[in-house]
Design a protein around this motif. Structure first.
Motif, PDB file in Angstrom:
ATOM      1  N   ASP A 131      74.749  17.638  79.541  1.00  0.00           N
ATOM      2  CA  ASP A 131      75.674  18.768  79.457  1.00  0.00           C
ATOM      3  C   ASP A 131      76.599  18.746  80.660  1.00  0.00           C
ATOM      4  O   ASP A 131      76.159  18.464  81.790  1.00  0.00           O
ATOM      5  CB  ASP A 131      74.915  20.106  79.471  1.00  0.00           C
ATOM      6  CG  ASP A 131      74.291  20.448  78.133  1.00  0.00           C
ATOM      7  OD1 ASP A 131      74.639  19.793  77.123  1.00  0.00           O
ATOM      8  OD2 ASP A 131      73.444  21.351  78.098  1.00  0.00           O
ATOM      9  N   LYS A 185      78.591  18.706  75.464  1.00  0.00           N
ATOM     10  CA  LYS A 185      77.310  17.999  75.293  1.00  0.00           C
ATOM     11  C   LYS A 185      77.614  16.631  74.705  1.00  0.00           C
ATOM     12  O   LYS A 185      78.245  16.532  73.644  1.00  0.00           O
ATOM     13  CB  LYS A 185      76.369  18.775  74.367  1.00  0.00           C
ATOM     14  CG  LYS A 185      74.941  18.215  74.342  1.00  0.00           C
ATOM     15  CD  LYS A 185      74.060  18.960  73.352  1.00  0.00           C
ATOM     16  CE  LYS A 185      73.857  20.400  73.709  1.00  0.00           C
ATOM     17  NZ  LYS A 185      73.096  20.619  74.957  1.00  0.00           N
ATOM     18  N   ALA A 223      72.932  19.642  82.940  1.00  0.00           N
ATOM     19  CA  ALA A 223      71.609  19.365  82.373  1.00  0.00           C
ATOM     20  C   ALA A 223      71.526  17.930  81.875  1.00  0.00           C
ATOM     21  O   ALA A 223      72.529  17.338  81.470  1.00  0.00           O
ATOM     22  CB  ALA A 223      71.301  20.323  81.226  1.00  0.00           C
ATOM     23  N   TYR A 225      68.919  15.519  79.221  1.00  0.00           N
ATOM     24  CA  TYR A 225      67.937  15.679  78.152  1.00  0.00           C
ATOM     25  C   TYR A 225      67.269  14.357  77.789  1.00  0.00           C
ATOM     26  O   TYR A 225      67.814  13.277  78.018  1.00  0.00           O
ATOM     27  CB  TYR A 225      68.616  16.218  76.887  1.00  0.00           C
ATOM     28  CG  TYR A 225      69.273  17.557  77.047  1.00  0.00           C
ATOM     29  CD1 TYR A 225      68.561  18.740  76.827  1.00  0.00           C
ATOM     30  CD2 TYR A 225      70.619  17.651  77.400  1.00  0.00           C
ATOM     31  CE1 TYR A 225      69.174  19.982  76.953  1.00  0.00           C
ATOM     32  CE2 TYR A 225      71.241  18.886  77.536  1.00  0.00           C
ATOM     33  CZ  TYR A 225      70.509  20.043  77.310  1.00  0.00           C
ATOM     34  OH  TYR A 225      71.125  21.272  77.450  1.00  0.00           O
ATOM     35  N   LYS A 226      66.093  14.488  77.165  1.00  0.00           N
ATOM     36  CA  LYS A 226      65.407  13.356  76.559  1.00  0.00           C
ATOM     37  C   LYS A 226      65.218  13.652  75.072  1.00  0.00           C
ATOM     38  O   LYS A 226      65.355  14.796  74.638  1.00  0.00           O
ATOM     39  CB  LYS A 226      64.053  13.120  77.232  1.00  0.00           C
ATOM     40  CG  LYS A 226      63.089  14.294  77.114  1.00  0.00           C
ATOM     41  CD  LYS A 226      61.789  14.013  77.861  1.00  0.00           C
ATOM     42  CE  LYS A 226      60.832  15.217  77.784  1.00  0.00           C
ATOM     43  NZ  LYS A 226      59.567  14.951  78.495  1.00  0.00           N
ATOM     44  N   TYR A 229      68.963  13.236  69.633  1.00  0.00           N
ATOM     45  CA  TYR A 229      69.770  14.372  69.202  1.00  0.00           C
ATOM     46  C   TYR A 229      69.699  14.525  67.673  1.00  0.00           C
ATOM     47  O   TYR A 229      69.743  13.537  66.965  1.00  0.00           O
ATOM     48  CB  TYR A 229      71.228  14.173  69.633  1.00  0.00           C
ATOM     49  CG  TYR A 229      72.100  15.372  69.367  1.00  0.00           C
ATOM     50  CD1 TYR A 229      72.114  16.461  70.241  1.00  0.00           C
ATOM     51  CD2 TYR A 229      72.900  15.423  68.227  1.00  0.00           C
ATOM     52  CE1 TYR A 229      72.904  17.573  69.985  1.00  0.00           C
ATOM     53  CE2 TYR A 229      73.693  16.538  67.975  1.00  0.00           C
ATOM     54  CZ  TYR A 229      73.683  17.608  68.853  1.00  0.00           C
ATOM     55  OH  TYR A 229      74.456  18.702  68.594  1.00  0.00           O
ATOM     56  N   ILE A 232      66.422  17.368  71.082  1.00  0.00           N
ATOM     57  CA  ILE A 232      66.367  16.982  72.491  1.00  0.00           C
ATOM     58  C   ILE A 232      65.779  18.127  73.303  1.00  0.00           C
ATOM     59  O   ILE A 232      65.769  19.271  72.866  1.00  0.00           O
ATOM     60  CB  ILE A 232      67.769  16.612  73.016  1.00  0.00           C
ATOM     61  CG1 ILE A 232      68.758  17.788  72.814  1.00  0.00           C
ATOM     62  CG2 ILE A 232      68.277  15.362  72.366  1.00  0.00           C
ATOM     63  CD1 ILE A 232      70.137  17.534  73.403  1.00  0.00           C
ATOM     64  N   GLU A 233      65.279  17.799  74.481  1.00  0.00           N
ATOM     65  CA  GLU A 233      64.741  18.795  75.392  1.00  0.00           C
ATOM     66  C   GLU A 233      64.999  18.377  76.822  1.00  0.00           C
ATOM     67  O   GLU A 233      65.188  17.188  77.109  1.00  0.00           O
ATOM     68  CB  GLU A 233      63.235  18.979  75.161  1.00  0.00           C
ATOM     69  CG  GLU A 233      62.414  17.715  75.368  1.00  0.00           C
ATOM     70  CD  GLU A 233      60.933  17.941  75.111  1.00  0.00           C
ATOM     71  OE1 GLU A 233      60.509  19.097  75.086  1.00  0.00           O
ATOM     72  OE2 GLU A 233      60.222  16.933  74.962  1.00  0.00           O
ATOM     73  N   LEU A 234      65.031  19.359  77.711  1.00  0.00           N
ATOM     74  CA  LEU A 234      65.241  19.072  79.116  1.00  0.00           C
ATOM     75  C   LEU A 234      64.164  18.130  79.634  1.00  0.00           C
ATOM     76  O   LEU A 234      62.994  18.231  79.235  1.00  0.00           O
ATOM     77  CB  LEU A 234      65.243  20.364  79.947  1.00  0.00           C
ATOM     78  CG  LEU A 234      66.447  21.286  79.755  1.00  0.00           C
ATOM     79  CD1 LEU A 234      66.184  22.602  80.465  1.00  0.00           C
ATOM     80  CD2 LEU A 234      67.719  20.635  80.267  1.00  0.00           C
ATOM     81  N   ILE A 235      64.539  17.221  80.508  1.00  0.00           N
ATOM     82  CA  ILE A 235      63.584  16.270  81.063  1.00  0.00           C
ATOM     83  C   ILE A 235      62.467  16.995  81.806  1.00  0.00           C
ATOM     84  O   ILE A 235      61.307  16.620  81.756  1.00  0.00           O
ATOM     85  CB  ILE A 235      64.308  15.272  81.970  1.00  0.00           C
ATOM     86  CG1 ILE A 235      65.173  14.343  81.110  1.00  0.00           C
ATOM     87  CG2 ILE A 235      63.315  14.454  82.794  1.00  0.00           C
ATOM     88  CD1 ILE A 235      66.004  13.357  81.876  1.00  0.00           C
TER      89      ILE A 235
END
Length: 236
Positions: A131, A185, A223, A225-226, A229, A232-235
């Motif tokens: 992001d 994003k 931000a 992510y892992k 897509y 996805i979620e924050l690392i």
């Protein structure tokens, strides 16, 4: 010692147990204009001056074992980037944050850290999306409409050459915050990566946006992510 004996010793080094501190950090202001290698040196010196038990690689030229999630471009601020630092013994995360922050220069700060077991996959390999927040004159009235295109051709540098690429599938979302601000994003990481400057170039080309306004933009990565897509979620 002969050269072949040195080579043999290099290949028989014992495995070093690693105790990882994964830290979230910010970089703002004048420090955003230092390159990635210089940022690595900033962290290396701060950790060394803090007298923390950082682990070094084995071999002829030992280097601290430290991995950043995704290199930052020059001039790009960050509010949520990651670095993994390998320690030779377990340490308390709060102690790590306090001691390293005391040695870091103004503009660079660790926000939090957690202790992790030795990692099989590198931190860099986890990153799949990012992001950004972009502030530029009238960008909010123009940039979100770029999503209406099925194809967005622009140029980017690859291995020292200018190549033409379609970046449409690398843009996941563009949202207007106000007239002069958007959030973006995009795909990020080692396989697919869209830098914000390339996105802004495409906005200038596709939407007839001012190159001068684009050049004077303020960019902040907010931000990483892992995951794949849109799942996805924050690392951390």
């Amino acid at each position: 010692m002969l050269q072949d004996e040195r080579a043999r010793l290099m290949t028989t080094q014992k495995h070093q147990q690693q105790y990882i501190q994964r830290a979230v950090f910010e970089r703002k202001g004048a420090t955003s204009y230092i390159g990635h290698l210089d940022l690595m040196r900033v962290f290396e010196r701060a950790i060394r001056r803090a007298e923390l038990p950082i682990l070094y690689t084995q071999g002829y030229n030992p280097r601290p074992i430290m991995v950043f999630a995704l290199p930052l471009g020059v001039g790009v601020n960050t509010e949520g980037d990651y670095v993994d630092v390998a320690m030779s013994v377990p340490i308390n995360s709060e102690e790590f944050v306090e001691k390293v922050n005391y040695m870091l220069p103004a503009g660079v700060k660790i926000l939090k850290a957690i202790s992790l077991p030795e990692q099989k996959d590198s931190l860099m390999s986890l990153v799949t999306a990012a992001d950004y927040r972009i502030n530029a004159k009238s960008i909010g009235d123009v940039a979100p409409d770029i999503l209406k295109f099925d194809s967005i051709m622009t140029t980017k540098k690859s291995k020292g050459k200018e190549i033409s690429v379609d970046i449409r599938n690398l843009i996941y979302d563009v949202r207007r915050i106000n007239e002069d601000e958007i959030t973006l994003k995009v795909a990020a990481g080692s396989s697919n990566n869209l830098r914000p400057d390339v996105f802004l170039r495409a906005v200038c080309e596709k939407m007839c946006y001012s190159v001068e306004n684009s050049s004077n933009s303020d960019i902040c990565r907010t931000a990483l992510y892992k995951g794949e897509y849109p799942k996805i979620e924050l690392i951390m």
